[in-house]
Design a protein around this motif. Structure first.
Motif, PDB file in Angstrom:
ATOM      1  N   ILE A 153       0.819  -1.208   0.000  1.00 50.60           N
ATOM      2  CA  ILE A 153       0.000   0.000   0.000  1.00 50.60           C
ATOM      3  C   ILE A 153       0.856   1.263   0.000  1.00 50.60           C
ATOM      4  CG2 ILE A 153      -1.645   1.335   1.395  1.00 50.60           C
ATOM      5  CD1 ILE A 153      -3.031  -1.328   2.050  1.00 50.60           C
ATOM      6  N   THR A 162      -2.659   7.254  -4.650  1.00 52.04           N
ATOM      7  CA  THR A 162      -4.116   7.242  -4.734  1.00 52.04           C
ATOM      8  C   THR A 162      -4.634   8.653  -4.955  1.00 52.04           C
ATOM      9  OG1 THR A 162      -4.323   7.501  -2.341  1.00 52.04           O
ATOM     10  CG2 THR A 162      -4.338   5.248  -3.191  1.00 52.04           C
ATOM     11  N   VAL A 216      -3.101   4.154  -8.505  1.00 47.62           N
ATOM     12  CA  VAL A 216      -4.366   3.425  -8.520  1.00 47.62           C
ATOM     13  C   VAL A 216      -5.284   4.065  -9.549  1.00 47.62           C
ATOM     14  CG1 VAL A 216      -6.367   2.730  -7.156  1.00 47.62           C
ATOM     15  CG2 VAL A 216      -4.094   2.779  -6.112  1.00 47.62           C
ATOM     16  N   SER A 244      -9.191   3.670  -5.257  1.00 44.38           N
ATOM     17  CA  SER A 244      -8.567   4.498  -4.223  1.00 44.38           C
ATOM     18  C   SER A 244      -9.305   4.402  -2.891  1.00 44.38           C
ATOM     19  CB  SER A 244      -8.499   5.965  -4.659  1.00 44.38           C
ATOM     20  OG  SER A 244      -7.489   6.142  -5.623  1.00 44.38           O
ATOM     21  N   VAL A 268      -8.277   1.305  -1.118  1.00 46.45           N
ATOM     22  CA  VAL A 268      -6.927   1.408  -0.562  1.00 46.45           C
ATOM     23  C   VAL A 268      -6.954   2.195   0.755  1.00 46.45           C
ATOM     24  CG1 VAL A 268      -4.603   2.331  -0.928  1.00 46.45           C
ATOM     25  CG2 VAL A 268      -5.791   1.190  -2.800  1.00 46.45           C
TER      26      VAL A 268
END
Length: 101
Positions: free
Chosen positions: A24, A29, A76, A80, A83
């Motif tokens: 991550i 994002t 991404v 998003s 995430v």
């Protein structure tokens, strides 16, 4: 001595032949994206996120106000909110697929 960090992966229910696990912290994002409520409420991740692979430049680039820009390897394209929710839930990794831009 380096401390080993435990990997906590948010897995997608839907199978996909090209599915892989992404850290991550390596994902860019959409800023100010709200977390997906369904995940926060305990529902499963149905589909893997969609990720775009970027070639990182070897040259230092600058962003707004002359601040050095830190490039990430992935952004991404779709997911998003998933995430952000995964981060809030303490996940370190999430399943996704690389797609064309």
């Amino acid at each position: 001595m380096k401390e080993k960090v435990k990997m906590k992966v948010l897995k997608a229910k839907t199978s996909h032949q090209d599915k892989e696990v992404f850290r991550i912290s390596e994902l860019t994002t959409i800023k100010n994206s709200k977390p997906l409520k369904e995940l926060l409420n305990g529902e499963e991740l149905i589909n893997p996120i969609e990720v775009i692979l970027h070639l990182k430049s070897s040259k230092l680039r600058y962003g707004s106000m002359g601040i050095p820009y830190v490039e990430k390897r992935y952004s991404v394209k779709k997911g998003s909110q998933r995430v952000v929710a995964a981060q809030r839930l303490g996940y370190t990794h999430i399943e996704g697929v690389i797609v064309n831009d």
